[in-house]
Design a protein around this motif. Structure first.
Motif, PDB file in Angstrom:
ATOM      1  N   ALA A 284      10.137  51.368  31.996  1.00  0.00           N
ATOM      2  CA  ALA A 284      10.331  49.863  30.654  1.00  0.00           C
ATOM      3  C   ALA A 284      11.836  49.182  30.940  1.00  0.00           C
ATOM      4  N   ASP A 285      12.479  49.387  31.283  1.00  0.00           N
ATOM      5  CA  ASP A 285      13.693  48.276  31.714  1.00  0.00           C
ATOM      6  C   ASP A 285      12.645  47.395  32.646  1.00  0.00           C
ATOM      7  N   TRP A 286      12.149  48.235  33.806  1.00  0.00           N
ATOM      8  CA  TRP A 286      12.055  47.337  35.096  1.00  0.00           C
ATOM      9  C   TRP A 286      11.080  46.124  34.208  1.00  0.00           C
ATOM     10  N   VAL A 287      10.473  46.153  32.969  1.00  0.00           N
ATOM     11  CA  VAL A 287      10.141  44.929  32.889  1.00  0.00           C
ATOM     12  C   VAL A 287      11.021  44.209  32.060  1.00  0.00           C
ATOM     13  N   GLY A 288      11.778  44.766  31.160  1.00  0.00           N
ATOM     14  CA  GLY A 288      12.627  43.991  30.201  1.00  0.00           C
ATOM     15  C   GLY A 288      13.880  42.791  31.533  1.00  0.00           C
TER      16      GLY A 288
END
Length: 438
Positions: free
Chosen positions: A255-259
């Motif tokens: 999810a952090d990578w998406v953000g």
């Protein structure tokens, strides 16, 4: 291998419809006592592209089979991965079952069909023909299934003749242009992707509509995992905590990578084929996926230099034996099927596979001429010998592939929090444990 997981849903529906009338009422056992010794037709299904390493090797195997079996017709039908994945139970429980078929390995696929009595027990043939001597213990894991359909022990229900693993493909030209070094740790990997983001480039080509995105999630979880976690998750040796450090890190970091812009939010609907083509076209500097792309990229990428590296810092990697040759219980020409499998294990077929970008299980290393192909095979051997094959995240439970696709899509488009995603994927996993009495 060009894995045909590129969602041929319409074809799958048509195939299912065509089999409804042919489907029989029960799972059935083995074929006739003579195993079709006098059969004059071998019906073979697989889903490898003709220009892939496996497609090239198996086409040669078909030629050798015909030469050694005069008067026998080979009816080869190329199916898509999705067609077979979605309809295998119906196919094999019908009079339309082929004599030999490529099929996905793992509890949710080959294990489920073996438990349902739809596959032929190959144990005698494995011993008689010496296939077990060609397969290391780690490669045998996905070929053997117990009465409950759990892989790792019991009878042989399939035979793999190649290996596969997930790695990082990268565009060397783009790395050089932006002065990015090949990372060796996860922080270095994220720093490399930050460099591309700052330059206005989305680093990762991702296919969230099929298997690739869930394999990234699993790579991240494996960065915090050990063999005990893998055995618990894949082999049901002990209870898995879906909110433990491994899977929590995988979901939260994804999810952090998406953000952070490492992958595009519209990648939730991208198919694997489109992901690979976008990387080939130089639109993205990085793609995380399997060795099945290697041979294709070697043939089709000619506008930039490319290379590979293992997921930085990981000792465990998604990977296993390749898909299995299985012989349906209702096959009409079992002996011919066994003969064909035997040919695919021959040194010349294994060497051909290795020289076209595949990962053979029984090739002569001295016969692999291309340095890049040799590197691919050596990396697999290194992972396998270090007990670093962690299988694939969708294997543990029937239907789990679609569960994980949906779960990771939720992380990409922001419709699910990491906690909600983990709750969502935990339920069917634990339901399956209850179903098999674990």
């Amino acid at each position: 291998m060009v894995r045909s997981r590129a969602g041929m849903a319409a074809g799958a529906v048509l195939l299912a419809a065509s089999l409804v009338l042919a489907a029989c009422g029960s799972a059935g056992g083995g074929g006739g006592g003579d195993e079709g010794a006098d059969a004059k037709t071998l019906t073979l299904w697989h889903y490898e592209g003709p220009n892939s390493a496996m497609g090239i090797a198996w086409n040669e195997a078909i030629k050798q089979f015909k030469a050694g079996h005069p008067g026998v017709e080979v009816k080869f039908e190329e199916k898509s991965f999705e067609q077979i994945q979605q309809n295998a139970g119906m196919i094999l429980n019908s009079d339309s079952a082929p004599d030999i078929m490529e099929y996905n390995k793992g509890n949710a696929t080959a294990g489920l069909l073996s438990k349902q009595g739809l596959l032929t027990d190959l144990s005698d043939q494995v011993s008689k023909r010496g296939w077990d001597k060609e397969l290391s213990p780690s490669l045998q894991t996905t070929a053997r299934y117990g009465p409950d359909g759990v892989m790792g022990s019991g009878k042989f229900y399939g035979v793999p003749n190649y290996g596969e693993y997930v790695m990082v493909y990268y565009n060397k030209d783009l790395f050089a242009k932006h002065k990015v070094a090949v990372p060796t740790t996860l922080p270095e990997f994220e720093s490399a992707m930050d460099t591309f983001v700052k330059a206005g480039i989305t680093p990762l080509s991702v296919g969230g509509g099929e298997y690739p995105a869930q394999q990234i999630f699993y790579e991240l979880a494996l960065s915090k995992a050990d063999r005990g976690f893998v055995d618990n998750y894949q082999l049901y040796k002990s209870k898995v905590d879906f909110h433990g450090p491994e899977l929590t890190f995988g979901a939260q970091t994804f999810a952090d990578w998406v953000g952070k812009g490492y992958l595009a939010k519209n990648s939730a609907s991208i198919k694997a084929e489109d992901m690979g083509v976008a990387f080939e076209q130089g639109k993205f500097p990085i793609m995380i996926s399997g060795s099945w792309w290697y041979g294709r990229f070697a043939k089709e990428i000619n506008k930039f230099q490319w290379g590979t590296f293992l997921f930085p810092g990981n000792k465990l990697h998604p990977g296993s034996s390749g898909n299995l040759w299985v012989v349906p219980a209702k096959a009409k020409a079992k002996k011919l099927a066994y003969d064909f499998i035997d040919i695919t294990m021959k040194p010349e077929i294994q060497d051909l596979l290795g020289n076209n970008g595949g990962v053979p299980v029984a090739a002569d290393a001295g016969k692999i001429s291309d340095p890049k192909n040799k590197e691919l095979i050596d990396n697999f051997a290194s992972i396998s010998s270090a007990d670093g094959l962690a299988f694939y995240p969708d294997w543990p439970a029937p239907g789990y592939y679609d569960v994980l696709v949906g779960g990771v899509q939720g992380l990409i488009n922001g419709s699910k929090s990491p906690t909600a995603m983990l709750d969502e994927i935990a339920k069917p996993y634990n339901d399956n444990l209850a179903d098999i009495g674990k």
